[in-house]
Design a protein around this motif. Structure first.
Motif, PDB file in Angstrom:
ATOM      1  N   ASN A  46       9.352  -4.091  14.843  1.00  0.00           N
ATOM      2  CA  ASN A  46       8.248  -3.406  15.519  1.00  0.00           C
ATOM      3  C   ASN A  46       7.420  -2.644  14.492  1.00  0.00           C
ATOM      4  O   ASN A  46       7.553  -2.879  13.283  1.00  0.00           O
ATOM      5  CB  ASN A  46       8.791  -2.468  16.612  1.00  0.00           C
ATOM      6  CG  ASN A  46       9.845  -1.504  16.067  1.00  0.00           C
ATOM      7  OD1 ASN A  46       9.793  -1.105  14.909  1.00  0.00           O
ATOM      8  ND2 ASN A  46      10.806  -1.150  16.893  1.00  0.00           N
ATOM      9  N   ASN A  47       6.570  -1.751  14.946  1.00  0.00           N
ATOM     10  CA  ASN A  47       5.692  -1.021  14.026  1.00  0.00           C
ATOM     11  C   ASN A  47       6.475  -0.252  12.969  1.00  0.00           C
ATOM     12  O   ASN A  47       6.010  -0.098  11.834  1.00  0.00           O
ATOM     13  CB  ASN A  47       4.783  -0.061  14.796  1.00  0.00           C
ATOM     14  CG  ASN A  47       3.670  -0.783  15.521  1.00  0.00           C
ATOM     15  OD1 ASN A  47       3.299  -1.886  15.142  1.00  0.00           O
ATOM     16  ND2 ASN A  47       3.143  -0.182  16.574  1.00  0.00           N
ATOM     17  N   TYR A  48       7.663   0.248  13.331  1.00  0.00           N
ATOM     18  CA  TYR A  48       8.474   0.970  12.353  1.00  0.00           C
ATOM     19  C   TYR A  48       8.853   0.060  11.187  1.00  0.00           C
ATOM     20  O   TYR A  48       8.970   0.521  10.044  1.00  0.00           O
ATOM     21  CB  TYR A  48       9.738   1.515  13.023  1.00  0.00           C
ATOM     22  CG  TYR A  48      10.655   2.228  12.055  1.00  0.00           C
ATOM     23  CD1 TYR A  48      10.380   3.538  11.641  1.00  0.00           C
ATOM     24  CD2 TYR A  48      11.779   1.590  11.530  1.00  0.00           C
ATOM     25  CE1 TYR A  48      11.205   4.189  10.741  1.00  0.00           C
ATOM     26  CE2 TYR A  48      12.605   2.239  10.634  1.00  0.00           C
ATOM     27  CZ  TYR A  48      12.317   3.542  10.243  1.00  0.00           C
ATOM     28  OH  TYR A  48      13.138   4.173   9.337  1.00  0.00           O
ATOM     29  N   LEU A  52       8.679  -1.390   5.605  1.00  0.00           N
ATOM     30  CA  LEU A  52       9.040  -2.350   4.563  1.00  0.00           C
ATOM     31  C   LEU A  52       7.809  -2.761   3.761  1.00  0.00           C
ATOM     32  O   LEU A  52       7.891  -2.926   2.538  1.00  0.00           O
ATOM     33  CB  LEU A  52       9.701  -3.583   5.184  1.00  0.00           C
ATOM     34  CG  LEU A  52      10.000  -4.755   4.246  1.00  0.00           C
ATOM     35  CD1 LEU A  52      10.894  -4.313   3.091  1.00  0.00           C
ATOM     36  CD2 LEU A  52      10.639  -5.908   5.011  1.00  0.00           C
ATOM     37  N   ALA A  53       6.683  -2.913   4.428  1.00  0.00           N
ATOM     38  CA  ALA A  53       5.437  -3.262   3.728  1.00  0.00           C
ATOM     39  C   ALA A  53       5.092  -2.203   2.692  1.00  0.00           C
ATOM     40  O   ALA A  53       4.682  -2.521   1.569  1.00  0.00           O
ATOM     41  CB  ALA A  53       4.301  -3.425   4.738  1.00  0.00           C
ATOM     42  N   HIS A  54       5.273  -0.943   3.064  1.00  0.00           N
ATOM     43  CA  HIS A  54       5.012   0.160   2.129  1.00  0.00           C
ATOM     44  C   HIS A  54       5.864   0.020   0.868  1.00  0.00           C
ATOM     45  O   HIS A  54       5.354   0.154  -0.253  1.00  0.00           O
ATOM     46  CB  HIS A  54       5.312   1.496   2.821  1.00  0.00           C
ATOM     47  CG  HIS A  54       5.485   2.649   1.895  1.00  0.00           C
ATOM     48  ND1 HIS A  54       4.424   3.323   1.323  1.00  0.00           N
ATOM     49  CD2 HIS A  54       6.606   3.233   1.387  1.00  0.00           C
ATOM     50  CE1 HIS A  54       4.874   4.282   0.531  1.00  0.00           C
ATOM     51  NE2 HIS A  54       6.194   4.248   0.556  1.00  0.00           N
ATOM     52  N   TYR A  55       7.151  -0.270   1.049  1.00  0.00           N
ATOM     53  CA  TYR A  55       8.041  -0.343  -0.106  1.00  0.00           C
ATOM     54  C   TYR A  55       7.809  -1.598  -0.945  1.00  0.00           C
ATOM     55  O   TYR A  55       7.949  -1.560  -2.176  1.00  0.00           O
ATOM     56  CB  TYR A  55       9.499  -0.240   0.346  1.00  0.00           C
ATOM     57  CG  TYR A  55       9.869   1.169   0.722  1.00  0.00           C
ATOM     58  CD1 TYR A  55      10.036   2.143  -0.256  1.00  0.00           C
ATOM     59  CD2 TYR A  55       9.995   1.550   2.060  1.00  0.00           C
ATOM     60  CE1 TYR A  55      10.344   3.457   0.091  1.00  0.00           C
ATOM     61  CE2 TYR A  55      10.299   2.853   2.412  1.00  0.00           C
ATOM     62  CZ  TYR A  55      10.475   3.798   1.420  1.00  0.00           C
ATOM     63  OH  TYR A  55      10.764   5.098   1.758  1.00  0.00           O
ATOM     64  N   ILE A  56       7.460  -2.714  -0.308  1.00  0.00           N
ATOM     65  CA  ILE A  56       7.128  -3.914  -1.089  1.00  0.00           C
ATOM     66  C   ILE A  56       5.943  -3.630  -2.002  1.00  0.00           C
ATOM     67  O   ILE A  56       5.950  -3.983  -3.195  1.00  0.00           O
ATOM     68  CB  ILE A  56       6.822  -5.098  -0.150  1.00  0.00           C
ATOM     69  CG1 ILE A  56       8.105  -5.570   0.540  1.00  0.00           C
ATOM     70  CG2 ILE A  56       6.202  -6.258  -0.939  1.00  0.00           C
ATOM     71  CD1 ILE A  56       7.876  -6.647   1.597  1.00  0.00           C
ATOM     72  N   ASP A  93       3.698 -12.464   5.121  1.00  0.00           N
ATOM     73  CA  ASP A  93       2.626 -12.635   4.130  1.00  0.00           C
ATOM     74  C   ASP A  93       2.877 -11.785   2.895  1.00  0.00           C
ATOM     75  O   ASP A  93       2.693 -12.241   1.753  1.00  0.00           O
ATOM     76  CB  ASP A  93       1.273 -12.276   4.739  1.00  0.00           C
ATOM     77  CG  ASP A  93       0.770 -13.326   5.721  1.00  0.00           C
ATOM     78  OD1 ASP A  93       1.346 -14.434   5.747  1.00  0.00           O
ATOM     79  OD2 ASP A  93      -0.189 -13.038   6.467  1.00  0.00           O
ATOM     80  N   LEU A  94       3.309 -10.531   3.096  1.00  0.00           N
ATOM     81  CA  LEU A  94       3.536  -9.635   1.947  1.00  0.00           C
ATOM     82  C   LEU A  94       4.736 -10.077   1.122  1.00  0.00           C
ATOM     83  O   LEU A  94       4.716  -9.996  -0.108  1.00  0.00           O
ATOM     84  CB  LEU A  94       3.732  -8.200   2.429  1.00  0.00           C
ATOM     85  CG  LEU A  94       2.456  -7.423   2.748  1.00  0.00           C
ATOM     86  CD1 LEU A  94       2.802  -6.039   3.275  1.00  0.00           C
ATOM     87  CD2 LEU A  94       1.560  -7.313   1.518  1.00  0.00           C
ATOM     88  N   ILE A  95       5.792 -10.541   1.788  1.00  0.00           N
ATOM     89  CA  ILE A  95       6.967 -11.028   1.063  1.00  0.00           C
ATOM     90  C   ILE A  95       6.576 -12.210   0.184  1.00  0.00           C
ATOM     91  O   ILE A  95       6.957 -12.306  -0.985  1.00  0.00           O
ATOM     92  CB  ILE A  95       8.090 -11.411   2.039  1.00  0.00           C
ATOM     93  CG1 ILE A  95       8.695 -10.154   2.673  1.00  0.00           C
ATOM     94  CG2 ILE A  95       9.189 -12.204   1.320  1.00  0.00           C
ATOM     95  CD1 ILE A  95       9.645 -10.435   3.825  1.00  0.00           C
TER      96      ILE A  95
END
Length: 218
Positions: A46-48, A52-56, A93-95
């Motif tokens: 979910n939004n939480y 993970l996007a922040h840390y990537i 996409d970010l991964i």
């Protein structure tokens, strides 16, 4: 100083014990894992999960001057029932864009959107009793005008086709196998995950999870 004159020393106020407590152990463990680039995907997607996007982004920024082959991998420890496909798209996409390697490790259940996030990782692993679930998702509670429902179903069909394409691209399953199994809930055991390329291998040592970052795939 005059005789009998007192020296006033600064004092430190001690918090009322009723309002003071040590940090929660689970929170300390969470931040300790982050220092090792270990991120838990252990709830619904979910939004939480966008944390993970922040840390990537953060770890790629920190690694900007380090050759890709020498970067400390990011490890995603996954045990999730799945969740929102929109969030999956962002994280996937970010991964895939991440120059710093992202390893997915399925600790138990990587279901639906969580299974697709696992497939997005550069290397993929699982414990011997873990399993993955692929399916078309659900569209319960659809209501509205004919045009609204038709537009929703058109978008839903596109999403289902997209999910099938991800599985075909990231695994060794044939198109016929994907089309047949995606008609229902498709559970894939750890052994079959290795056989069909969902996993690179099954984890055989705890140090592959908590070690210095590299996982041997042979």
């Amino acid at each position: 100083m005059k005789k009998n004159e007192q020296i006033l020393l600064p004092t430190l106020a001690i918090p009322d014990s009723a309002n003071y407590s040590l940090p929660d152990d689970s929170l300390l463990s969470f931040y300790t894992d982050l220092e090792e680039r270990i991120f838990w995907v252990s709830d619904e997607i979910n939004n939480y999960s966008l944390n993970l996007a922040h840390y990537i982004l953060k770890w790629n920024r920190e690694d900007s001057n380090i050759p890709v082959e020498k970067r400390k991998p990011i490890k995603l420890l996954i045990h999730s029932p799945g969740g929102e496909l929109d969030i999956f798209r962002v994280l996937s996409d970010l991964i895939e864009l991440s120059k710093t390697p992202v390893y997915g490790i399925n600790l138990g259940n990587a279901y639906s959107a969580a299974g697709l996030i696992l497939l997005s990782c550069h290397k993929r692993f699982g414990l011997k009793s873990s399993n993955v679930l692929f399916h078309k998702g659900s569209c319960d509670g659809i209501s509205g005008s004919f045009s609204e429902v038709a537009a929703f179903m058109d978008e839903y069909e596109k999403q289902v086709a997209e999910l099938s394409d991800v599985i075909l691209k990231k695994t060794k399953f044939t198109k016929e196998e994907v089309e047949k199994n995606m008609n229902g809930d498709w559970y894939v055991s750890a052994e079959d995950c290795v056989k069909h390329g969902v996993y690179d291998k099954i984890i055989t040592s705890i140090f592959e999870i908590i070690g210095d970052g590299e996982l041997v795939t042979k």
